[in-house]
Design a protein around this motif. Structure first.
Motif, mmCIF file in Angstrom:
data_model
loop_
_atom_site.group_PDB
_atom_site.id
_atom_site.type_symbol
_atom_site.label_atom_id
_atom_site.label_comp_id
_atom_site.label_asym_id
_atom_site.label_seq_id
_atom_site.Cartn_x
_atom_site.Cartn_y
_atom_site.Cartn_z
ATOM 1 N N THR A 119 28.212 32.025 63.834
ATOM 2 C CA THR A 119 28.092 32.092 62.378
ATOM 3 C C THR A 119 28.775 33.321 61.793
ATOM 4 N N GLY A 120 29.037 34.327 62.621
ATOM 5 C CA GLY A 120 29.584 35.591 62.112
ATOM 6 C C GLY A 120 28.493 36.540 61.666
ATOM 7 N N GLY A 121 27.235 36.133 61.831
ATOM 8 C CA GLY A 121 26.119 36.969 61.417
ATOM 9 C C GLY A 121 25.995 38.261 62.197
ATOM 10 N N MET A 122 26.650 38.347 63.344
ATOM 11 C CA MET A 122 26.564 39.569 64.145
ATOM 12 C C MET A 122 27.404 40.710 63.572
ATOM 13 N N TRP A 123 28.186 40.428 62.519
ATOM 14 C CA TRP A 123 29.076 41.425 61.924
ATOM 15 C C TRP A 123 28.582 41.822 60.535
ATOM 16 N N THR A 124 28.776 43.086 60.192
ATOM 17 C CA THR A 124 28.434 43.598 58.863
ATOM 18 C C THR A 124 29.603 44.446 58.366
ATOM 19 N N VAL A 125 29.581 44.784 57.098
ATOM 20 C CA VAL A 125 30.672 45.545 56.483
ATOM 21 C C VAL A 125 30.847 46.863 57.220
ATOM 22 N N GLY A 126 32.081 47.147 57.598
ATOM 23 C CA GLY A 126 32.377 48.342 58.388
ATOM 24 C C GLY A 126 32.826 49.525 57.569
ATOM 25 N N ASN A 127 34.120 49.617 57.322
ATOM 26 C CA ASN A 127 34.726 50.845 56.815
ATOM 27 C C ASN A 127 34.745 50.986 55.304
ATOM 28 N N SER A 128 34.375 49.987 54.566
ATOM 29 C CA SER A 128 34.529 50.103 53.116
ATOM 30 C C SER A 128 33.235 49.780 52.393
ATOM 31 N N ALA A 129 33.177 50.223 51.152
ATOM 32 C CA ALA A 129 32.032 49.918 50.314
ATOM 33 C C ALA A 129 32.185 48.514 49.748
ATOM 34 N N LYS A 130 31.109 47.959 49.271
ATOM 35 C CA LYS A 130 31.174 46.630 48.676
ATOM 36 C C LYS A 130 31.686 46.677 47.239
ATOM 37 N N ASN A 131 31.683 47.859 46.633
ATOM 38 C CA ASN A 131 32.296 48.058 45.320
ATOM 39 C C ASN A 131 33.611 48.781 45.550
ATOM 40 N N ILE A 132 34.708 48.072 45.359
ATOM 41 C CA ILE A 132 36.026 48.646 45.627
ATOM 42 C C ILE A 132 36.725 48.882 44.291
ATOM 43 N N TYR A 133 36.972 50.150 43.999
ATOM 44 C CA TYR A 133 37.616 50.559 42.748
ATOM 45 C C TYR A 133 38.864 51.363 43.100
ATOM 46 N N ARG A 134 39.970 51.033 42.498
ATOM 47 C CA ARG A 134 41.203 51.769 42.736
ATOM 48 C C ARG A 134 41.874 52.087 41.403
ATOM 49 N N PRO A 135 42.111 53.381 41.130
ATOM 50 C CA PRO A 135 42.926 53.721 39.966
ATOM 51 C C PRO A 135 44.402 53.488 40.331
ATOM 52 N N LEU A 136 45.102 52.715 39.524
ATOM 53 C CA LEU A 136 46.514 52.448 39.783
ATOM 54 C C LEU A 136 47.347 53.561 39.158
ATOM 55 N N ARG A 137 48.357 54.017 39.866
ATOM 56 C CA ARG A 137 49.209 55.080 39.333
ATOM 57 C C ARG A 137 50.542 54.491 38.901
ATOM 58 N N PRO A 138 51.053 54.980 37.800
ATOM 59 C CA PRO A 138 52.350 54.487 37.332
ATOM 60 C C PRO A 138 53.436 54.744 38.374
ATOM 61 N N GLN A 139 54.381 53.829 38.472
ATOM 62 C CA GLN A 139 55.479 54.006 39.426
ATOM 63 C C GLN A 139 56.350 55.172 38.975
ATOM 64 N N GLY A 140 56.870 55.899 39.947
ATOM 65 C CA GLY A 140 57.753 57.015 39.656
ATOM 66 C C GLY A 140 57.047 58.320 39.396
ATOM 67 N N VAL A 141 55.734 58.348 39.457
ATOM 68 C CA VAL A 141 54.987 59.584 39.246
ATOM 69 C C VAL A 141 54.996 60.375 40.555
ATOM 70 N N ALA A 142 55.468 61.626 40.492
ATOM 71 C CA ALA A 142 55.592 62.436 41.700
ATOM 72 C C ALA A 142 54.263 63.066 42.108
ATOM 73 N N LEU A 143 53.410 63.366 41.162
ATOM 74 C CA LEU A 143 52.146 64.021 41.458
ATOM 75 C C LEU A 143 51.014 63.143 40.943
ATOM 76 N N GLU A 144 50.048 62.959 41.778
ATOM 77 C CA GLU A 144 48.907 62.140 41.395
ATOM 78 C C GLU A 144 47.653 63.002 41.425
#
Length: 163
Positions: A119-144
Motif C-alpha cells: 500500500t505504501g503505508g510504510m513510507w512517510t514524508v521525508g525531507n520536505s514540509a507539507k507546506n511548500i512555499y517558494r519565492p520566485l526571483r526575477p530572471q537576471g537578478v545577480a543578488l537574491e
C-alpha cells in the motif's frame, strides 16, 4: 456466553492479525500545499520516472502517494515556473515510517511483509514540509535576498554563520 466471547476473541485476533500499523496510522497518501510569491505560477509535479502527475497554478494542493511499488518509496519533483522568473524545483522524498515497526507488536508478519509494503503505508514524508512555499526571483537578478523564515529545516542547517 462462552460462545459469544470466543466469537469476539476470534474477530479481535483476526483484526489484529490482518491490520498493518503504518497503513492505518500514517496513511498511503499525503496532501501538500504549494504556493509561490508571486502567486499564479505554473506548478508541475513529476514522479521518479519523470511522468507528470499534476499540473496547475499556485496556490494549489496535491495529494501524493507515499509508495511507488512493493518496498519502494515514492519520489517527486515539484517545479514552479512563471514567465520572467527563474524556475524553482523542490524534491519530495519519503522515508520509512516509525509506525511500520509497530507491526512487530500489532500487525504481525502480514502487515510488515505484505500490506504496508504494497500500500505504501510504510513510507512517510521525508525531507520536505507539507507546506511548500517558494519565492520566485526575477530572471537576471545577480543578488537574491531571502528571509530565513522562507527556508526549510534542511536549508537552514546548510547555512554558515559569518560573524
Amino acid at each position: 456466553m462462552k460462545r459469544a466471547f470466543a466469537t469476539y476473541a476470534v474477530i479481535a485476533i483476526a483484526a489484529l492479525g490482518l491490520s498493518s500499523c503504518a497503513t492505518i496510522f500514517s496513511g498511503t497518501k499525503h496532501t501538500f500545499v504549494l504556493n509561490t510569491k508571486p502567486e499564479d505560477a505554473k506548478v508541475t509535479v513529476t514522479d521518479k520516472k519523470g511522468k507528470e502527475i499534476f499540473s496547475g497554478q499556485t496556490p494549489a494542493q496535491v495529494r501524493l502517494k507515499s509508495g511507488a511499488g512493493y518496498f519502494s518509496p515514492a519520489r517527486y519533483v515539484i517545479t514552479f515556473s512563471k514567465p520572467g522568473y527563474a524556475d524553482q524545483t523542490v524534491p519530495v522524498d519519503f522515508k520509512i515510517s516509525g509506525w511500520y515497526f509497530g507491526n512487530i507488536f500489532i500487525g504481525g508478519a502480514l502487515g510488515m511483509l505484505i500490506i504496508d509494503p504494497l500500500t505504501g503505508g510504510m513510507w512517510t514524508v521525508g525531507n520536505s514540509a507539507k507546506n511548500i512555499y517558494r519565492p520566485l526571483r526575477p530572471q537576471g537578478v545577480a543578488l537574491e535576498v531571502i528571509d530565513i523564515r522562507d527556508l526549510n529545516e534542511a536549508q537552514r542547517q546548510q547555512l554558515v554563520k559569518l560573524n
